[in-house]
Write an enzyme that holds these catalytic residues in place. Sequence first.
Site, PDB file in Angstrom:
ATOM      1  N   HIS A  67       0.838  -1.204   0.000  1.00  0.00           N
ATOM      2  CA  HIS A  67       0.000   0.000   0.000  1.00  0.00           C
ATOM      3  C   HIS A  67       0.874   1.256   0.000  1.00  0.00           C
ATOM      4  O   HIS A  67       2.052   1.213   0.382  1.00  0.00           O
ATOM      5  CB  HIS A  67      -0.918  -0.001   1.226  1.00  0.00           C
ATOM      6  N   GLU A  69       0.825   3.961   1.898  1.00  0.00           N
ATOM      7  CA  GLU A  69       1.309   4.373   3.218  1.00  0.00           C
ATOM      8  C   GLU A  69       2.444   3.453   3.665  1.00  0.00           C
ATOM      9  O   GLU A  69       3.461   3.896   4.194  1.00  0.00           O
ATOM     10  CB  GLU A  69       0.158   4.325   4.235  1.00  0.00           C
ATOM     11  N   CYS A 114      -2.752  -0.487   7.323  1.00  0.00           N
ATOM     12  CA  CYS A 114      -1.934   0.722   7.470  1.00  0.00           C
ATOM     13  C   CYS A 114      -2.302   1.488   8.734  1.00  0.00           C
ATOM     14  O   CYS A 114      -1.457   2.183   9.308  1.00  0.00           O
ATOM     15  CB  CYS A 114      -2.064   1.582   6.222  1.00  0.00           C
TER      16      CYS A 114
HETATM   17  C1  HJL Z   1      -5.067   2.728   0.925  1.00  0.00           C
HETATM   18  C2  HJL Z   1      -3.489   1.858  -0.591  1.00  0.00           C
HETATM   19  C3  HJL Z   1      -4.457   0.902  -1.030  1.00  0.00           C
HETATM   20  C4  HJL Z   1      -5.715   0.904  -0.419  1.00  0.00           C
HETATM   21  N1  HJL Z   1      -5.988   1.837   0.551  1.00  0.00           N
HETATM   22  N2  HJL Z   1      -5.354   3.632   1.884  1.00  0.00           N
HETATM   23  N3  HJL Z   1      -3.821   2.728   0.397  1.00  0.00           N
HETATM   24  N4  HJL Z   1      -4.157   0.029  -2.013  1.00  0.00           N
HETATM   25  O1  HJL Z   1      -2.352   1.904  -1.082  1.00  0.00           O
HETATM   26  C5  HJL Z   1      -7.640  -0.486   0.195  1.00  0.00           C
HETATM   27  C6  HJL Z   1      -8.343  -1.741  -0.260  1.00  0.00           C
HETATM   28  C7  HJL Z   1      -7.411  -2.945  -0.300  1.00  0.00           C
HETATM   29  C8  HJL Z   1      -8.210  -4.182  -0.665  1.00  0.00           C
HETATM   30  C9  HJL Z   1      -7.344  -5.406  -0.905  1.00  0.00           C
HETATM   31  N5  HJL Z   1      -6.630  -0.026  -0.756  1.00  0.00           N
HETATM   32  O2  HJL Z   1      -4.454  -4.656  -0.688  1.00  0.00           O
HETATM   33  O3  HJL Z   1      -9.360  -1.992   0.668  1.00  0.00           O
HETATM   34  O4  HJL Z   1      -4.854  -7.102  -0.953  1.00  0.00           O
HETATM   35  O5  HJL Z   1      -6.392  -2.755  -1.210  1.00  0.00           O
HETATM   36  O6  HJL Z   1      -4.420  -6.181   1.318  1.00  0.00           O
HETATM   37  O7  HJL Z   1      -9.091  -4.462   0.398  1.00  0.00           O
HETATM   38  O8  HJL Z   1      -6.544  -5.680   0.207  1.00  0.00           O
HETATM   39  P1  HJL Z   1      -4.983  -5.902  -0.039  1.00  0.00           P
HETATM   40 ZN    ZN Z   2      -3.167   0.075   3.685  1.00  0.00          ZN
END
Ligand code: HJL
Ligand code: ZN
Length: 181
Positions: A67, A69, A114
């Site tokens: 992610h 963050e 995060c």
């Molecule tokens: C935030 C990110 C990102 C998400 N949210 N704040 N920063 N990709 O960089 C939230 C989303 C999750 C999915 C899949 N995305 O990423 O809810 O596989 O990406 O753990 O629920 O979960 P995973």
């Molecule tokens: Zn996250």
Amino acid sequence: MSSHTAMASAPSIAPGDHAEYMRFALSLARKSPPKPTNFCVGAVLVDAVNNRILSTGYTLELPGNTHAEQCCFAKFAAERDLHEDRLGETLPEGTVLYTTMEPCGKRSVGNMPCVDRILRTKDGPNGGIKIVYLGVREPETFVGENVGRAKLEANGILCVHVSGFEEDILKVATAGHENVG
Ligand code: HJL
Ligand code: ZN
């Protein structure tokens, strides 16, 4: 002090110009490779006392299912030869986080949300991340009701919505999603 990659490419933003910091975070989100199962997000870690960008990150910037963050934190720690779980030890007083989307409170198996990464910085000598500026709430696409902001606030982290970028943020975040026009 060694030179830090995040700072080298950082724009000069006036102290407390939250909109400009959010715009910078959005420019980072645009670098994220579109993926149907997550959101493309950008994050900036800032020393608000000295108006200094400490680190930047975007979704999937680092190897693995990362992610924005998380990348932002891991890069800052790695530049100091530390694992991300020791991030709080190195953060200066008045550290704040800008992120285009509310930090996640729930993740797929095996990944720390995060929100928990943010909360564990509180143990540091300067109290870790104090304020999170976010551009949009997380859409309920993947996790149902998102508890990220509520959990941060329940643990004493101030969350501030920086408005005006919602449309652009969501457009970038959902790039690669089939059902979003
Ligand atoms: C935030 C990110 C990102 C998400 N949210 N704040 N920063 N990709 O960089 C939230 C989303 C999750 C999915 C899949 N995305 O990423 O809810 O596989 O990406 O753990 O629920 O979960 P995973
Ligand atoms: Zn996250």
